[in-house]
Structure formats: C-alpha cells, structure tokens
Design a protein around this motif. Structure first.
Motif, mmCIF file in Angstrom:
data_model
loop_
_atom_site.group_PDB
_atom_site.id
_atom_site.type_symbol
_atom_site.label_atom_id
_atom_site.label_comp_id
_atom_site.label_asym_id
_atom_site.label_seq_id
_atom_site.Cartn_x
_atom_site.Cartn_y
_atom_site.Cartn_z
ATOM 1 N N UNK A 76 0.813 -1.214 0.000
ATOM 2 C CA UNK A 76 0.000 0.000 0.000
ATOM 3 C C UNK A 76 0.848 1.268 0.000
ATOM 4 N N UNK A 77 1.936 1.243 0.722
ATOM 5 C CA UNK A 77 2.862 2.379 0.697
ATOM 6 C C UNK A 77 4.027 1.994 -0.198
ATOM 7 N N UNK A 78 4.139 2.662 -1.338
ATOM 8 C CA UNK A 78 5.121 2.237 -2.330
ATOM 9 C C UNK A 78 5.549 3.444 -3.153
ATOM 10 N N UNK A 79 6.578 3.253 -3.958
ATOM 11 C CA UNK A 79 7.088 4.338 -4.801
ATOM 12 C C UNK A 79 7.491 3.738 -6.141
ATOM 13 N N UNK A 80 7.214 4.465 -7.220
ATOM 14 C CA UNK A 80 7.557 3.991 -8.559
ATOM 15 C C UNK A 80 9.040 4.209 -8.844
ATOM 16 N N UNK A 93 4.139 8.056 -5.790
ATOM 17 C CA UNK A 93 4.137 7.173 -4.629
ATOM 18 C C UNK A 93 2.721 7.074 -4.072
ATOM 19 N N UNK A 94 2.490 6.005 -3.332
ATOM 20 C CA UNK A 94 1.210 5.798 -2.667
ATOM 21 C C UNK A 94 1.439 5.651 -1.175
ATOM 22 N N UNK A 95 0.418 5.984 -0.400
ATOM 23 C CA UNK A 95 0.481 5.843 1.046
ATOM 24 C C UNK A 95 -0.691 5.010 1.523
ATOM 25 N N UNK A 96 -0.439 4.177 2.499
ATOM 26 C CA UNK A 96 -1.480 3.320 3.051
ATOM 27 C C UNK A 96 -2.685 4.157 3.464
ATOM 28 N N UNK A 97 -3.856 3.705 3.031
ATOM 29 C CA UNK A 97 -5.095 4.389 3.395
ATOM 30 C C UNK A 97 -5.535 5.460 2.426
ATOM 31 N N UNK A 98 -4.666 5.881 1.540
ATOM 32 C CA UNK A 98 -5.023 6.919 0.570
ATOM 33 C C UNK A 98 -5.406 6.272 -0.761
ATOM 34 N N UNK A 99 -6.487 6.773 -1.360
ATOM 35 C CA UNK A 99 -7.036 6.163 -2.572
ATOM 36 C C UNK A 99 -6.176 6.412 -3.812
ATOM 37 N N UNK A 674 -12.703 5.154 -9.289
ATOM 38 C CA UNK A 674 -11.375 5.716 -9.542
ATOM 39 C C UNK A 674 -10.406 5.461 -8.396
ATOM 40 N N UNK A 675 -10.894 5.347 -7.180
ATOM 41 C CA UNK A 675 -10.024 5.089 -6.036
ATOM 42 C C UNK A 675 -9.584 3.635 -5.987
ATOM 43 N N UNK A 676 -8.342 3.380 -5.585
ATOM 44 C CA UNK A 676 -7.819 2.006 -5.654
ATOM 45 C C UNK A 676 -8.507 1.084 -4.659
ATOM 46 N N UNK A 677 -8.917 1.566 -3.493
ATOM 47 C CA UNK A 677 -9.613 0.714 -2.533
ATOM 48 C C UNK A 677 -11.048 0.458 -2.989
ATOM 49 N N UNK A 678 -11.703 1.489 -3.520
ATOM 50 C CA UNK A 678 -13.065 1.309 -4.034
ATOM 51 C C UNK A 678 -13.074 0.322 -5.194
#
Length: 698
Positions: A76-80, A93-99, A674-678
């Motif tokens: 969930x928390x990652x960087x390209x 980058x993405x952060x845990x909990x953020x869509x 559009x959100x990754x969790x949704x």
C-alpha cells in the motif's frame, strides 16, 4: 416497474417504439431508459442495485475475505521507479489508506545517475488525494511540466465522463494560475515555457477537433484557433518529439492519419504538413537530426519504417529503413540520439530490438533483441524521456511474474532489474504454471490462448474455468501479472485469455479479420477457444465463466446469444450491447468514427450484418447463463442505458432459473471506481458472484 420487495427483480416499464430502416423494423421497448434526468430512470437503476445487493447478500462475508486477500497482496505504501526528465527525477508514490497516488520530483544530480539522491528534498507537484477531497470520482488526464520546470499543466475529471478541465500550477509557489479551460484533451508546452497548446472536444460527440494556442497571462477568449478538424471520423492530438525540437499535431480516424509539425521554439509560426491523408493509410512520426522517422502502413498492413527530410517530408523523399513484413507487426519505435528501439510483435508476442545508428547517418545497424525468459509474457517500453542517453528502460511481466522495470545498457547489452512489483502475503511464483496453446476456429484459423493456473490445484476436466476476451479495435490483449487474480487461482480456477480476431495480437490482418463484415469471427473464435479448453481438460464443462468489458461486453452478449449452453456465468462490464440503436444515432459520442470498426448501418449491407449479431436485438426466449452486468451512470463511451436496456429485455425474455444482476455505479464512468480501494471492492463483488455461481471452494 415493480419494486414491492427488494428480493423481487425490478420490472422496467414497456414503452413500445419502432424504427424502420432497410425493410426491417427495430423494436425497442426500453428506449425511455435513455432519459438520465427522468426520476423514474434513476428509480429503476437504484432498484436494480438494491436487487443486486440483496441477491449477493449471502456473499458479503466472502466479499470481505476477497477484499482483504487482494489488499494483502498490495504494497500500500510504495514508490515507482523514478525517471529523468530535464533537471529532475519524477516519480509517484502511494500511502497506506489513501485512494490515489502522489506525484513527486527531486532535483537531479549527475546525468548518469540511475536514481534520485535520497537526501534531496522531495517536491510534491500534484497530490491527487487533495484534488479528490469532496469528490466521489477523480481522474487526471494530461500532466506536463514546462521546459523550465516551473509550471505544471494538468487536467482533471471529477465525474467519470472523461471530460477534463485544464489548469496550470506554478510549482515554485504552489499557486494555481488563472488559466482554466473545459473539455480539454492533449496538452503540450512550447519551448518558451509560456506558450501552451491544447485540444478541445465538441460538446456532443466528445471528439477532439480543435487545437488552440494560449499565451500565459492572457485571457482565455484571446486564445488562437490553430487547427480545426472538420471530418467527423477524425480526432486530433498534440505531442512533442523526444528530442524536444518539434511539436506534432496528429489527426486520425481508426484507419487513416496525417500529421503536422511546428518547431517548438517558434510557437507562432505556421504548422507544416508531413504528408496529406490517404484513405486507409496511417503514419506516425518522430524526429532526429533533421529527419522525420515515420512508421507507415502504405506498402502493407503491418507497417514499415522510413525517413523523410524535415525540409521536404513528402512521399517522394521517403527512404526505407525497415521494410514491411507480413509476419511481423511494427508496433512502434523509440528514437534516441545514438540508437532506436524497434517495438515489434510476432507470433502474438512483443519483441524489443535495440538498433544503434550506423555512424553519423540515419541507417540502422542490425542491433540485437532483448531476450525474455518465458514463453508467454508482456514487454513494453517504460518511461524514457531523455533523448541523449546510454540506457533504455523497459517493462516486463507475465502471468506469473510481477511487473518489473529493467534498464538496458546499450553498450554491453546487459539488463539490470530496477524494481519488481512486490507482492506481500506469501506469493510463490513456482506454484503457478503458464502456457500458450492454440484453438482451431471453424474456418481452420489457429487462435492463440494464454493460460495460467495453480499447479497443485489442477485436476484435468475438474477445475472452474474463466475465459477473458476483447477482440476489437486491433487492441492486443495484454498478458500481464495481476495480484488480484490470486484469489481465483488459489481457489482452483484456470484462467484463459483468448487472443481472438478483431484484436491486434497477430498484427493488422488479425484486426481486419474481426471487424466490419468479418465481425462474427470474433465471436466464433471465442466459442472455439472455450470448446477447445474444455475438450482438453482445462476446465469443467459445467463450470465455465466468461468476462469482457466495453467492446468485450459486446462479445459477452454475442456468445450468450449464440451458445448460452457453454457458460454457467458471465460478467459483462460496461457492455456495448445495443449496437443498432447506438450506431444509428450519429449525435452520440464516438458513433461516426466507429463506422470504420463496425460499419455504417445507414448502408443496407452493413445494417443487416450488424443486426445479425447485435446482442440486444437478438435476445430470445431461451435459457441464458447467470449474468452480472455492470455499468456506470457517467460512462461517456458506452452509455449506461445500453446495459440497462439489455438487462430489462433479458429479464423479460430469458427462461430458466439463472440469476441476472445489473449493477450501476452512480458516481463513475467507463472504468468504474477511480479510487484504488473502491476498485478492489468492485472486483471482490465480481469474484464473489463467480465463486458462488461456479461453486468454487474456499
């Protein structure tokens, strides 16, 4: 309609309409569902949603388990992998909990560095999570930084209708400039970092048709109209050559194109034409050293590569570098100062061939092909913005190998892995097998099929089978890794991808053999694949499912009409199923340009052929498979009413006890949430439907 109890399927009102054409009468009892603003329409869609939820209520614990499983396989928390462009390294980058992702950059150090200095301060250039606050949908279209690195031009869509608004952000201050333009498509900067070119779409057909030039700080209504495309079949788009010397304006239909060019440092000069459009001829150009390098299909459908001098780029000046080959599709090429990478497809697989320039001229040396280790894979260029470079980045993945980014050393031919998608949760690729086999179509043509399954769960003739297809627009079905699929594979599913005609898997002729008056090949190919798979023991004939979306949803509707007995369950995403009514309405988005793919129904022969397979028009009183039909209220490509009308008619005509579910996302477009969790929740529902219908175990 009737919605006395949630457990009863909704019944849409019948309001009879007829269209007479070419001696035929098209009956449409549900045309009224087109009235998006009609409260009765919304009530019906919501009733279908309630029925779908109630029907799948017992699977809610399973949906939760599936969601948790899929989430557990995502870092969930990652960087390209950062890429170099000008004086910066760019990454997301993405952060845990953020869509949504966060777009960032750092100031670059040495030009030979392969990664940004970890100690350099991070600059957030666009946080899509901030843009999405208070919105149920958010998508970014264009995003481009000016040559001086100071300004970011980007466009956003907050509905899902793919209608984007352009804004400009000053990256030095974080402030938004007054510039704001609606219905924008492509966006490109001139070299002065003050002039911005953008295309806009017309209000009805969503066709990009006008190119404007804007000078920062001036009123929008003073923007200069540079070009207008009057042919309704054509869309326009603007870009920039990799060496940054020229702007390219392309105008293209599904089968024909032409391009104009302009020096990037002369934004107010006149644009020049490379070569005038010629029916059924496509060409695409890049620039190096005073020459245009052009991929063109004038001598054969699979394209060749030629050069033309910028001073006089007409056809009489063309010099061939790579000839047309009947068995190799020249899909693209990447042009750099000292080498080119030729992107080809043969036998259904991508090949990347690195070819240095011979001396100081334009001729290409023989070069060498980048080697890939698996029999079934996907390989493609990664982000390579720098024109002068000694390395090349490409992406590689397969059905069992997670997405990977490699850097290829031009001098040594060595590939270095920069990053492979991390799959948490104990993924062991050795547990899974991938294969490429061929099924024979009714006319004797061999159709490629890509397979993946878990080896220790495979039992000949006993596994649940999932077959995916698309088969339109010359689109090659990608064979990549998707960690979400582990939830099916680990429950014993065999997953198959059918590379049917109409797609581009075997070049342009493969596309031609599945469009216009050959479209039925797409459907019969898919049926032949399913029959071949079950006959060879790759699946239990009683537990076969199929899935497709958009034009692949047309495929789902066609096979359900042709061979409903083959399938236990079908998942159909935003399906193009109302072919005749849509293609007869030239006011709808995409319709006129689509004549080159499906045919023009105003012509009798095309009309009758399209009518022969249109899913909505061929529904009949017979048993159909269980179906989950999904759509979105703000879809701009396949309007929501097509799946809604299809479900209403099928509910009335279909016999047997199999379920029919219609689910409408009331706040999204063609691609769903559009959100990754949704989005994971949407997939969990699909999988729960399949697992329940195919009685696949936990």
């Amino acid at each position: 309609m009737s919605t006395e109890t949630v457990l009863q399927p909704p019944v849409a009102a019948i309001r009879h309409t007829e269209t007479r054409l070419h001696g035929h009468t098209l009956v449409d009892d549900y045309a009224w569902l087109r009235e998006r603003e009609n409260p009765e329409v919304i009530e019906y869609l919501e009733a279908e949603n309630a029925y779908c939820s109630a029907s799948l209520a017992a699977t809610e614990p399973l949906q939760k388990r599936l969601y948790d499983e899929m989430l557990s396989h995502i870092k969930e928390t990652d960087v390209s992998v950062p890429f170099r462009s000008g004086g910066f390294w760019y990454y997301s980058r993405t952060e845990q909990g953020l869509q949504y992702s966060i777009q960032c950059r750092k100031v670059a150090g040495s030009i030979s560095a392969s990664a940004p200095d970890s100690l350099a301060p991070e600059e957030i250039i666009l946080d899509i999570n901030e843009l999405a606050k208070g919105e149920s949908f958010m998508a970014v279209g264009s995003m481009t930084v000016s040559d001086d690195g100071h300004l970011l031009a980007y466009s956003i869509d907050n509905k899902g209708f793919r209608q984007y608004t352009l804004q400009v952000k000053d990256l030095r201050t974080g402030e938004l400039l007054p510039e704001r333009v609606e219905r924008v498509g492509s966006v490109v900067w001139a070299a002065d970092s003050r002039t911005l070119f953008y295309t806009i779409e017309d209000e009805e057909q969503k066709r990009q048709y006008q190119l404007f030039r804007h000078q920062l700080g001036t009123p929008h209504d003073s923007d200069v109209l540079v070009y207008e495309e009057t042919d309704e079949r054509f869309n326009i788009g603007a870009g920039r050559t990799r060496d940054r010397q020229y702007l390219i304006l392309g105008s293209a239909s599904h089968t024909t194109s032409e391009e104009r060019f302009l020096r990037a440092d002369q934004p107010t000069a006149a644009w020049s034409l490379i070569a005038p459009r010629q029916d059924s001829i496509e060409y695409y150009a890049d620039h190096r050293g005073g020459l245009f390098y052009i991929r063109v299909n004038d001598t054969g459908r699979n394209f060749r590569l030629i050069t033309a001098p910028v001073a006089s780029p007409g056809k009489q000046q063309w010099t061939e570098l790579i000839p047309h080959r009947a068995d190799v599709m020249l899909e693209d090429f990447d042009l750099f100062a000292d080498f080119a990478v030729v992107c080809e497809r043969s036998a259904g697989l991508e090949h990347l061939r690195v070819t240095p320039f011979a001396g100081s001229g334009a001729a290409l040396a023989p070069g060498r092909e980048i080697a890939f280790p698996e029999p079934v894979y996907a390989a493609h260029p990664h982000i390579n913005r720098e024109f002068e470079t000694a390395t090349y980045r490409y992406g590689y993945q397969s059905l069992v190998t997670p997405g990977s980014v490699y850097e290829y050393d031009i001098a040594t031919g060595a590939s270095t892995l920069l990053k492979q998608q991390e799959v948490p949760g104990g993924f062991d690729r050795t547990l899974y097998a991938s294969e490429r086999i061929f099924a024979t179509a009714p006319d004797g043509v061999e159709v490629p099929v890509s397979l993946v399954y878990r080896k220790d769960r495979f039992r000949a003739g006993a596994n649940p089978l999932w077959v995916y297809g698309y088969g339109s627009y010359g689109y090659s079905l990608p064979i990549g890794f998707n960690s979400n699929r582990l939830s099916l594979l680990d429950r014993g599913f065999v997953l198959a991808y059918a590379h049917i005609r109409g797609g581009g898997d075997l070049g342009k002729p493969w596309h031609d053999a599945g469009r216009l008056m050959h479209k039925q090949n797409t459907f019969t190919d898919f049926i032949a694949v399913v029959e071949h798979l079950t006959a060879r023991g790759y699946g239990d004939p009683a537990r076969v499912s199929a899935e497709g979306g958009s034009a692949g949803g047309l495929l789902m509707g066609a096979i359900a009409n042709l061979r409903p007995d083959l399938f236990r369950a079908i998942v159909s995403h935003v399906p193009f199923v109302d072919v005749m009514n849509t293609m007869l309405d030239a006011s709808l988005p995409l319709t006129v340009p689509e004549y080159e793919e499906w045919g023009n129904p105003n012509e009798k022969e095309a009309f009758e052929y399209m009518l022969s397979y249109s899913p909505y028009d061929n529904l009949a009183a017979k048993p159909y498979p269980a179906m989950l039909v999904k759509t979105s209220l703000y879809d701009s490509q396949v309007m929501y009413w097509e799946p809604a009308k299809y479900a209403a008619k099928l509910r009335r005509l279909g016999t047997g006890a199999h379920r029919l579910l219609l689910q409408t996302n009331m706040s999204a477009g063609h691609g769903g949430a559009s959100g990754r969790y949704d989005y994971l929740k949407e997939i969990a529902l699909d999988y729960a439907f399949l697992l329940e219908e195919l009685k696949a175990g936990e």
